[in-house]
Design a protein around this motif. Structure first.
Motif: not given
Length: 202
Positions: A81-93
């Protein structure tokens, strides 16, 4: 069974089931065909999975699949995806998941004998991958993992540097040894070939 859950949890569940995603799409189809509300379908499936995690054979495999398959799929979508907020959330997971896996390695032998262990582990992993309002991985990362890493960052970097340097030296030595062995083998084969040719000439 729905009466056992607090009213605010049922409301949050209903809100989550109104979101547009793959799971709710299938739940809408099942709801139309069976005339059973999505809420009750989810609660029934949750009860069956919970029962299996307590009494079923291979509960550890099911628990690990729940904790890995969906997050892996959503992580791939987040990367694409283009956005990075979901990347950060799943990296935390994944940081929390990896930390939990290391801790579990040392305690699993004892804890797995408890009948509700895999159910508890599954609930923990579901909490870690829950949406923003309930997200456990965000909480654990920000309250425990992040402060620990920031406090010990220089020590961790020193250890990693030492390990990396040692690994490079071992690989370098192994490469030299392998090259030396290959050179010796090639020299032996060449000498054998020369001796064979000399015998033929005689």
């Amino acid at each position: 069974m729905a009466g056992l859950l607090p009213k605010n949890m049922l409301e949050k569940l209903d809100q989550a089931l109104e979101e547009e995603n793959m799971a709710t799409k299938y739940l809408n189809v099942i709801e139309k065909k069976t005339n059973i509300k999505k809420r009750y379908i989810v609660i029934a499936v949750g009860a069956l999975v919970s029962f299996y995690l307590v009494f079923g054979y291979g509960a550890d495999l099911l628990c690990n699949l729940i904790g890995f398959v969906y997050p892996a799929y959503v992580s791939v979508k987040a990367i694409e995806s283009v956005g990075k907020d979901d990347d950060t959330a799943w990296l935390m997971y994944w940081v929390v998941f990896a930390t939990f896996s290391v801790v579990e390695f040392f305690s699993d032998i004892l804890l797995s004998w408890f009948p509700f262990y895999f159910l508890g582990k599954c609930i923990f992993l579901l909490w870690c991958m829950a949406p923003v309002g309930w997200n456990g991985s965000n909480t654990i990362y920000r309250k425990f993992i992040r402060p620990f890493v920031l406090r010990n960052e220089s020590k961790i970097d020193d250890v990693l540097s030492t390990v990396t340097k040692g690994a490079k030296e071992i690989v370098g030595q192994a490469t030299k040894d392998a090259q030396g062995a290959l050179a010796d083998t090639a020299a032996d084969m060449a000498a054998d070939a020369v001796r064979e040719n000399m015998k033929k000439d005689e």
